[in-house]
Scaffold this motif. Structure first.
Motif, mmCIF file in Angstrom:
data_model
loop_
_atom_site.group_PDB
_atom_site.id
_atom_site.type_symbol
_atom_site.label_atom_id
_atom_site.label_comp_id
_atom_site.label_asym_id
_atom_site.label_seq_id
_atom_site.Cartn_x
_atom_site.Cartn_y
_atom_site.Cartn_z
ATOM 1 N N LYS A 23 25.697 28.737 35.156
ATOM 2 C CA LYS A 23 25.025 27.726 35.980
ATOM 3 C C LYS A 23 25.252 27.964 37.468
ATOM 4 C CE LYS A 23 27.261 24.408 33.987
ATOM 5 N NZ LYS A 23 27.754 23.035 33.682
ATOM 6 N N HIS A 24 26.251 28.773 37.804
ATOM 7 C CA HIS A 24 26.637 28.971 39.203
ATOM 8 C C HIS A 24 26.297 30.376 39.711
ATOM 9 C CE1 HIS A 24 28.948 25.169 39.276
ATOM 10 N NE2 HIS A 24 29.201 25.460 38.021
ATOM 11 N N LEU A 25 25.545 31.126 38.936
ATOM 12 C CA LEU A 25 25.177 32.480 39.354
ATOM 13 C C LEU A 25 24.163 32.433 40.485
ATOM 14 C CD1 LEU A 25 24.749 34.159 35.847
ATOM 15 C CD2 LEU A 25 26.785 34.182 37.329
ATOM 16 N N ILE A 26 24.172 33.460 41.293
ATOM 17 C CA ILE A 26 23.220 33.532 42.401
ATOM 18 C C ILE A 26 21.790 33.555 41.878
ATOM 19 C CG2 ILE A 26 23.244 36.067 42.534
ATOM 20 C CD1 ILE A 26 23.207 35.720 45.615
ATOM 21 N N THR A 27 21.606 34.045 40.660
ATOM 22 C CA THR A 27 20.271 34.061 40.046
ATOM 23 C C THR A 27 19.806 32.671 39.640
ATOM 24 O OG1 THR A 27 21.421 34.631 37.995
ATOM 25 C CG2 THR A 27 20.394 36.434 39.218
ATOM 26 N N ASN A 28 20.743 31.716 39.615
ATOM 27 C CA ASN A 28 20.399 30.325 39.311
ATOM 28 C C ASN A 28 20.609 29.409 40.511
ATOM 29 O OD1 ASN A 28 19.613 30.695 36.635
ATOM 30 N ND2 ASN A 28 21.716 30.562 35.873
ATOM 31 N N GLY A 29 20.603 30.012 41.700
ATOM 32 C CA GLY A 29 20.780 29.221 42.909
ATOM 33 C C GLY A 29 22.222 28.978 43.299
ATOM 34 N N GLY A 30 23.153 29.615 42.589
ATOM 35 C CA GLY A 30 24.568 29.450 42.901
ATOM 36 C C GLY A 30 25.082 30.535 43.824
ATOM 37 N N ASN A 31 26.387 30.792 43.746
ATOM 38 C CA ASN A 31 27.005 31.731 44.678
ATOM 39 C C ASN A 31 27.866 32.787 43.996
ATOM 40 O OD1 ASN A 31 28.754 29.608 43.913
ATOM 41 N ND2 ASN A 31 30.084 29.969 45.661
ATOM 42 N N ALA A 32 27.872 32.849 42.656
ATOM 43 C CA ALA A 32 28.609 33.894 41.938
ATOM 44 C C ALA A 32 27.730 35.126 41.844
ATOM 45 C CB ALA A 32 28.999 33.410 40.543
ATOM 46 N N ILE A 33 28.213 36.246 42.395
ATOM 47 C CA ILE A 33 27.336 37.404 42.569
ATOM 48 C C ILE A 33 27.563 38.514 41.550
ATOM 49 C CG2 ILE A 33 26.902 37.004 45.010
ATOM 50 C CD1 ILE A 33 29.080 39.058 45.661
ATOM 51 N N VAL A 34 28.771 38.632 40.994
ATOM 52 C CA VAL A 34 29.059 39.624 39.965
ATOM 53 C C VAL A 34 30.083 39.038 39.006
ATOM 54 C CG1 VAL A 34 28.525 41.694 41.331
ATOM 55 C CG2 VAL A 34 30.832 40.728 41.409
ATOM 56 N N TYR A 35 30.250 39.683 37.852
ATOM 57 C CA TYR A 35 31.104 39.160 36.777
ATOM 58 C C TYR A 35 31.959 40.304 36.247
ATOM 59 C CZ TYR A 35 31.967 35.696 32.999
ATOM 60 O OH TYR A 35 32.500 34.760 32.144
ATOM 61 N N GLN A 36 33.264 40.143 36.338
ATOM 62 C CA GLN A 36 34.154 41.237 35.935
ATOM 63 C C GLN A 36 34.468 41.171 34.442
ATOM 64 O OE1 GLN A 36 37.389 42.759 38.465
ATOM 65 N NE2 GLN A 36 38.773 42.311 36.758
ATOM 66 N N ILE A 37 34.457 42.350 33.811
ATOM 67 C CA ILE A 37 34.809 42.490 32.399
ATOM 68 C C ILE A 37 36.205 43.095 32.310
ATOM 69 C CG2 ILE A 37 34.183 43.569 30.211
ATOM 70 C CD1 ILE A 37 32.195 41.434 31.179
ATOM 71 N N GLU A 38 37.149 42.310 31.808
ATOM 72 C CA GLU A 38 38.560 42.725 31.697
ATOM 73 C C GLU A 38 39.140 43.023 33.086
ATOM 74 O OE1 GLU A 38 41.486 43.709 30.601
ATOM 75 O OE2 GLU A 38 41.548 43.182 28.503
ATOM 76 N N ASN A 39 40.380 43.514 33.147
ATOM 77 C CA ASN A 39 41.025 43.793 34.429
ATOM 78 C C ASN A 39 42.039 44.914 34.267
ATOM 79 O OD1 ASN A 39 41.608 43.097 37.283
ATOM 80 N ND2 ASN A 39 43.647 42.714 36.462
ATOM 81 N N GLU A 40 41.945 45.900 35.150
ATOM 82 C CA GLU A 40 42.889 47.023 35.134
ATOM 83 C C GLU A 40 42.979 47.625 33.725
ATOM 84 O OE1 GLU A 40 46.443 45.271 36.706
ATOM 85 O OE2 GLU A 40 45.760 45.455 38.777
ATOM 86 N N TYR A 41 41.822 47.849 33.133
ATOM 87 C CA TYR A 41 41.754 48.355 31.764
ATOM 88 C C TYR A 41 41.125 49.740 31.799
ATOM 89 C CZ TYR A 41 40.914 48.251 26.681
ATOM 90 O OH TYR A 41 40.906 48.519 25.338
ATOM 91 N N GLY A 42 41.916 50.732 32.121
ATOM 92 C CA GLY A 42 41.407 52.096 32.238
ATOM 93 C C GLY A 42 41.573 52.883 30.958
#
Length: 241
Positions: free
Chosen positions: A85-104
């Protein structure tokens, strides 16, 4: 009790209501990079996992074990749904979405690009869950160092689990005031050592933005670290670096 199938998801009370953060950021004119985990590290207990998940009852974690999948999927699905609901594509301000963290973990051998099949399936499952719950902005990743070279479409086209924009995590100085904590990963500590990031991005993600989802801004002082921390390591010379 099987906590994975009897979870209570609370995204409403107190600090659990992360929508307030997104709303505040929008009100003051900030864009947001959303990094929901399920593992977040962030020097948090168990990397942000609930402690019931660390008992061993849910497998080795951070892979495609069905027990672990059942543990993370309700949380990640709901978090993604709320964020949509808060994505920039829906008029919000969240621009990207991270999948996991430091998972190389994409490769069992990065030089031969031999895939870690379980890791790839885990990443793809996270990505599919995000998409199924309304996330339509670019999916990103935060590679833990320059050696793992994971999840970039440029580096390994069409490999399982690749994200839209590959990113790099780097701490050119020691992230801890206790230097012994860093040598196992970074090798010998060399103060203010300059790293050639340009060549890394040319090899791993030449068609993508040269992207640092996480870059050193200081060093924390761990339990038992030096009294007063390490101001000399994070002073003017480090800022200049």
């Amino acid at each position: 009790m099987d906590f994975a199938t009897n979870q209570t998801l609370d995204f409403e009370t107190g600090a659990h209501n992360f929508e307030r953060l997104l709303e505040t950021a929008k009100r003051v004119g900030l864009y947001v990079i959303v990094r929901p985990g399920p593992y977040v590290n962030a020097e948090a207990n168990a990397g942000g996992f609930p402690l019931w998940l660390t008992t061993g009852a849910y497998g080795t974690l951070r892979n495609d074990d069905a027990r672990y999948t059942a543990a993370w999927k309700p949380y990640f699905s709901k978090f993604s749904d709320i964020t949509s609901k808060h994505l920039i594509t829906n008029g919000g301000n969240a621009i990207v979405y991270q999948i996991e963290n430091e998972y190389g973990e994409q490769w069992t051998d990065v030089d031969t690009k031999t895939p870690n099949a379980a890791a790839g399936r885990y990443m793809r499952s996270l990505e599919d869950t995000a998409r199924e719950n309304g996330i339509d902005v670019p999916l990103i990743h935060n590679d833990p160092n320059l050696n793992t070279k994971s999840w970039s479409q440029d580096f390994a086209p069409n490999a399982t689990g690749n994200v839209d924009v590959a990113g790099l995590d780097s701490y050119p100085s020691c992230w801890s005031c206790n230097l012994d904590e860093c040598t196992g990963t970074n090798g010998q500590y060399v103060p203010y050592q300059v790293i050639n990031y340009f060549d890394h991005f040319q090899e791993v993600s030449p068609t993508q933005p040269s992207f640092f989802p996480e870059f050193q801004g200081g060093s924390y002082n761990p339990w038992g670290g030096p009294e007063g921390g390490c101001p000399a390591d994070i002073g003017a010379d480090f800022a200049n670096l």
